[in-house]
Design an enzyme around this catalytic site. Sequence first.
Site, short mmCIF file in Angstrom:
data_model
loop_
_atom_site.label_atom_id
_atom_site.label_comp_id
_atom_site.label_asym_id
_atom_site.label_seq_id
_atom_site.Cartn_x
_atom_site.Cartn_y
_atom_site.Cartn_z
N ASP A 9 -13.59 15.48 42.05
CA ASP A 9 -14.24 16.44 41.49
C ASP A 9 -15.22 17.31 42.54
O ASP A 9 -15.92 16.82 43.17
CB ASP A 9 -15.30 15.96 40.50
N ASP A 110 -11.12 22.90 39.87
CA ASP A 110 -11.94 21.89 40.62
C ASP A 110 -11.85 20.42 40.57
O ASP A 110 -12.74 19.63 41.09
CB ASP A 110 -13.37 22.47 40.80
N GLU A 111 -11.05 20.04 39.72
CA GLU A 111 -10.93 18.65 39.54
C GLU A 111 -9.32 18.14 39.33
O GLU A 111 -8.32 18.97 38.95
CB GLU A 111 -11.38 18.31 38.23
#
Length: 402
Positions: A9, A110-111
């Site tokens: 993350d 973003d993960e």
Amino acid sequence: MERLIFHIDVNSAFLSWESVKRLKNGQTDLRTVPSIVGGDPESRVSVVTAKSIPAKKYGIITGEPVSSALRKCPELVIAYPDFKLYSECSHAFKAICREYAPAVEEFSIDECFLDMSGTSRIYPDPLKTAYEIKDRIRDELGFTVNVGISRNKMLAKMASDFEKPDKVHTLYPEEVPSKMWPLPVGDLLFCGKASADKLKSRRIFTIGDLAQADLSAVQRILGQKLGAQLHSYANGIDDSPVNPEPEEPKGYSNETTFEDDIVTYEQGEHVLLFLADSVASRVRKDNVKAYCISVTIRGNDMKKHSHQINLPNPTDITREIYDISKKLLRELWDGKKPLRLMGLALTNLDRGQPRQLSIFDNGNREKEQKADKAVDEIRAKFGRDMIRRGSMMDEDVKIRRK
């Protein structure tokens, strides 16, 4: 074979990625000063999409109008959203992740989840490997991530949400009673505020309280499906597989997850503006058009819902894509359930096949195509920040210089 899952993350993704870009140009690191990522403060639909820790100390929250944030902190530094940059940074850190794992699932921009099962001969120490991935991303790309390690996706994601930034945490099943059960029930993955309030009204205050509660009682409070899911999660149970994304997508898409909920149509339409601009520029770059436009939302219950429309003629015009996506959003969302994610996709692609012209085509459409092309050319030559779009709430597409 025992499962081993990592969750990666990015810490404050949009702000971090903008900071890395600015540092390369000798500018201030936005993470160290009161700053936000947001639109033009003169636009009535402009909202804060990301904030720095120093900005948070002024009471600035994600989703509030930029004008309001400026009243709280007149010295606030504003960076305009740059989805092309975000896409590039997302691809870069996930490329590093793919060097380590046979299967990588993109959970958001973003993960991602890494299925490290069966890699013990190559990487015998999971903790050491997680630190290696984290440090490589920091040293090679300039931004930090958190890494969560466990035996399933849910626990790995819970672990990555522990202390930030630039940390590695484990949450193995045997650690659940000590590390997860003492947390507030609202901290459980997929337990939104409404669900947490219902549980707390029945004296279920912690994740441990939920884990030890009777399943049938939980289902009476939350419903059969959600009640069973959250009860299993509270006990550390999750069998969902890591599903790698297809290498060659059949369309173009972009989505973003919010730190704070989107609660108004104006906020949602502001996000759609930048998603439409980003995705449309990509299809134009590849000389394709799309017959199908779809909008995806995810509420704080973490369930995704989509709505799409098939067009009689394909398009690559930003204005058309934006206008249609706004209509789809209003058909898809009642404006009441808080949103945590929004996405826009163009599919059913046209790669130059002959098509019948509509009798309703006019000169305005041709002008918009030329305007879009001009914007793309300027950005390609001078960078995306050189020119940005206005609110698009008026009849004509507004192009403003920064």
